[in-house]
Design an enzyme around this catalytic site. Structure first.
Site, PDB file in Angstrom:
ATOM      1  N   PHE A 180      18.832  -2.453  10.024  1.00 13.51           N
ATOM      2  CA  PHE A 180      19.887  -2.744  11.015  1.00 13.51           C
ATOM      3  C   PHE A 180      21.264  -2.206  10.616  1.00 13.51           C
ATOM      4  CE2 PHE A 180      20.779  -6.313   8.139  1.00 13.51           C
ATOM      5  CZ  PHE A 180      22.163  -6.297   8.145  1.00 13.51           C
TER       6      PHE A 180
ATOM      7  N   LYS B 279      11.053   4.264  14.494  1.00 11.89           N
ATOM      8  CA  LYS B 279      11.026   2.813  14.768  1.00 11.89           C
ATOM      9  C   LYS B 279      12.358   2.244  14.292  1.00 11.89           C
ATOM     10  CE  LYS B 279      10.297  -1.250  13.609  1.00 11.89           C
ATOM     11  NZ  LYS B 279      11.366  -2.270  13.792  1.00 11.89           N
TER      12      LYS B 279
ATOM     13  N   GLU C   8      14.810  -3.770  15.315  1.00  6.16           N
ATOM     14  CA  GLU C   8      14.837  -4.463  16.617  1.00  6.16           C
ATOM     15  C   GLU C   8      16.197  -5.118  16.879  1.00  6.16           C
ATOM     16  OE1 GLU C   8      13.180  -5.128  13.910  1.00  6.16           O
ATOM     17  OE2 GLU C   8      12.331  -7.153  13.859  1.00  6.16           O
TER      18      GLU C   8
ATOM     19  N   SER D 176      14.669  -3.845   3.381  1.00 10.16           N
ATOM     20  CA  SER D 176      14.718  -4.748   2.230  1.00 10.16           C
ATOM     21  C   SER D 176      13.576  -4.439   1.248  1.00 10.16           C
ATOM     22  CB  SER D 176      14.611  -6.189   2.715  1.00 10.16           C
ATOM     23  OG  SER D 176      13.374  -6.347   3.392  1.00 10.16           O
TER      24      SER D 176
ATOM     25  N   CYS E 155      23.791  -0.821   1.512  1.00 10.46           N
ATOM     26  CA  CYS E 155      22.947  -0.860   0.311  1.00 10.46           C
ATOM     27  C   CYS E 155      23.699  -0.279  -0.875  1.00 10.46           C
ATOM     28  CB  CYS E 155      21.648  -0.125   0.546  1.00 10.46           C
ATOM     29  SG  CYS E 155      21.927   1.603   0.835  1.00 10.46           S
TER      30      CYS E 155
ATOM     31  N   GLU F 119      20.170 -10.127  -3.850  1.00 13.15           N
ATOM     32  CA  GLU F 119      20.951  -9.359  -2.879  1.00 13.15           C
ATOM     33  C   GLU F 119      21.543 -10.334  -1.861  1.00 13.15           C
ATOM     34  OE1 GLU F 119      18.868  -6.605  -0.168  1.00 13.15           O
ATOM     35  OE2 GLU F 119      20.616  -5.289  -0.348  1.00 13.15           O
TER      36      GLU F 119
END
Ligand code: NAD
Length: 488
Positions: free
Chosen positions: A153, A177, A180, A230, A285, A379
């Site tokens: 995301f 992909k 979402e 992740s 990240c 994280e």
């Protein structure tokens, strides 16, 4: 700058057409204010299968086009990104919540990624050598077929551009992909690729969640899978895709350490560390998550506190992605407080007037963190930095090395010799010297170490050329006069 609001419903993009086939629908929220801005289809294996068939059909003619023809499409596409920069940036802002400048930087990086893709023909000259008199060997890079890219995301525009331009330039066709949570930017990507002249079926989008990812890992028609997300999901995807005999590079999460030495330049260090931890609301990240302060660095910490107090949610700090993310991040801060750490700047409970439904966390600096606390090891993915004090550089490097992750690490110092020690000994794939977000620029590739990446090579830059192609080796003798030897 006015933000966008409600968007048309999101559809899959298969064989050059947008479509929705009665799949279950999911709402898409803008984290800026919690409003519903669109819906997306939660697709299934059958949708992936349909996209794979379209990509397989398109593959033959696409893989036979010349580099020059493909590059022309990407020159036009890059120009369209530039032309539509404002709208694309506002779309990123709407669906992800980062501020306008950060959103624009993302689209600019996508343009740079396209520039690299168009330079691939200049980089990959194939090899030819006369290995015996009159006998020649040549190596050519050939595409793999249908490949897939699964995105997170946090960079709705940029991460899909880490993979799409290079994979397509090298002759593959693709199933994308998106996350979402942020599927809108990728819709515009498909529209602009079509406008630039990309043939139908070369680029396809299947929307949804876990089911789509599992279908991609399982589908026998997909040759390679790139994943960014992740670590927990990267492990699942890497295992499932490779057990189905696909090649896979899966980029995972991060816990980046910045080592600050007492001789570091005060202004540069304080502003870099704070920008690294708070930029994109800490949802990078490459964000700074732990600062290891060596010896006497109190003056730098004091300046960081001043810098952090000037960062205000809704003004120069965007939202985090969801209510769940806000709750998780604030939970980490509370746990650190309960464990005895000192909260120097507290971002909990942040609100933005007029955006009551939005998900905001202010910049947070936590001092006197110890290596056993959850804020030191896990994280957090929010605008939070944990400061661990170390007596010397060896101890600081040991702390960095003990992390399970290994995306980025940085050192702040004026001493070349000490910087070199961190460059040599940090256990991370991307190192910064006096740089808080050490993202390599093209043609250098992007990718971490340890649990921040699974698989061989990286998905961007020169390294991606290996990933998206396979070598064909041909040995040729044209004349019977050629020297004979054991292999003639
Ligand atoms: P995520 O792992 O939750 O989701 C990534 C993708 O996996 C999404 O498309 C999602 O639909 C899918 N997915 C989620 N759960 C799944 C499951 N159980 N099985 C199969 N598929 C599943 O990641 P996110 O929250 O979207 O993104 C944030 C994470 O991504 C952070 O950990 C961040 O560090 C990481 N990230 C890493 C890099 C890198 O270069 N290493 C870059 C960007 C983001």
């Amino acid at each position: 700058m006015e933000t966008l609001s409600k968007q048309p419903e999101v559809q899959n993009f298969i064989d050059g057409k947008f479509e929705r086939n009665g799949q279950k629908s999911m709402n898409i929220e803008s984290p800026l204010d919690g409003s519903i801005i669109s819906t997306l289809p939660m697709s299934t294996y059958d949708d992936v299968d349909k996209a794979v068939k379209a990509a397989q059909k398109a593959y033959k003619s696409w893989s036979e086009t010349t580099f020059k023809e493909r590059a022309q499409i990407f020159f036009r596409y890059r120009a369209l990104l530039e032309k539509n920069m404002d709208e694309l940036s506002r779309l990123v802002q709407l669906e992800n919540g980062k501020n306008y400048g950060e959103s624009k930087a993302e689209v600019e990086k996508s343009m740079e990624l396209c520039e690299f893709a168009t330079s691939i023909p200049q980089i990959i000259s194939n090899e030819v050598q006369e290995v015996s008199k009159g006998v020649e060997c040549r190596t050519e890079r050939k595409p793999l077929g249908v490949v897939a890219s699964i995105a997170p995301f946090n960079f709705p525009n940029m991460v899909p551009h880490w993979t799409m331009p290079n994979a397509l330039m090298l002759g593959n066709t693709m199933i994308m992909k998106p996350s979402e949570l942020v599927p809108l930017s990728v819709v515009r990507m498909a529209e602009l690729l079509k406008e630039a002249g990309l043939p139908d079926g070369v680029f396809n989008i299947v929307n949804g969640g876990k089911d789509v990812v599992e279908a991609i890992c399982d589908h026998p028609g997909i040759e390679a899978v790139s994943f960014v997300g992740s670590t927990a999901v990267a492990k699942i995807v890497y295992k499932r895709a490779t057990s189905n005999l696909k090649r896979c590079v899966a980029l995972g999460g991060a816990k980046n350490h910045l080592i600050v030495l007492p001789d570091a330049n005060l202004e540069m260090t304080a502003s870099n560390v704070v920008a690294s931890m708070a930029g994109c609301a800490g949802q990078r990240c490459m964000a700074a998550s732990v600062m290891v302060g060596v010896d006497k660095v109190q003056h730098i910490i004091d300046r960081m506190v001043e810098e952090a107090k000037a960062i205000v949610p809704g003004k120069n700090l965007g939202s985090v992605i969801s209510a769940a993310a806000k709750e998780r991040i604030e939970g980490y801060i509370t746990a650190a407080e309960e464990d005895g750490a000192t909260i120097l700047v507290d971002g909990r409970g942040a609100t933005v007037p007029g955006k009551d439904g939005g998900y905001y966390v202010g910049p947070t600096i936590i001092d006197h963190v110890t290596t056993d606390m959850s804020v030191a090891t896990e994280e957090i993915f929010g605008p939070v930095i944990s400061i661990i004090r170390a007596k010397d550089l060896d101890e600081a490097i040991e702390i960095e090395n003990s992390s399970n992750y290994g995306n980025a690490a940085a050192v702040f110092t004026q001493s070349g010799g000490l910087a070199k020690q961190v460059m040599d000994r940090a256990s991370a794939g991307m190192i910064g010297v006096n740089i808080g977000v050490p993202v390599p620029r093209e043609p250098f590739s992007f990718g971490g170490w340890n649990e921040s990446k699974f698989g061989v090579g990286d998905v961007t830059g020169r390294s991606s050329i290996e990933f998206w192609t396979q070598n064909k080796k041909t040995t040729i003798k044209w004349n019977k006069e050629a020297q004979t030897n054991w292999m003639s």
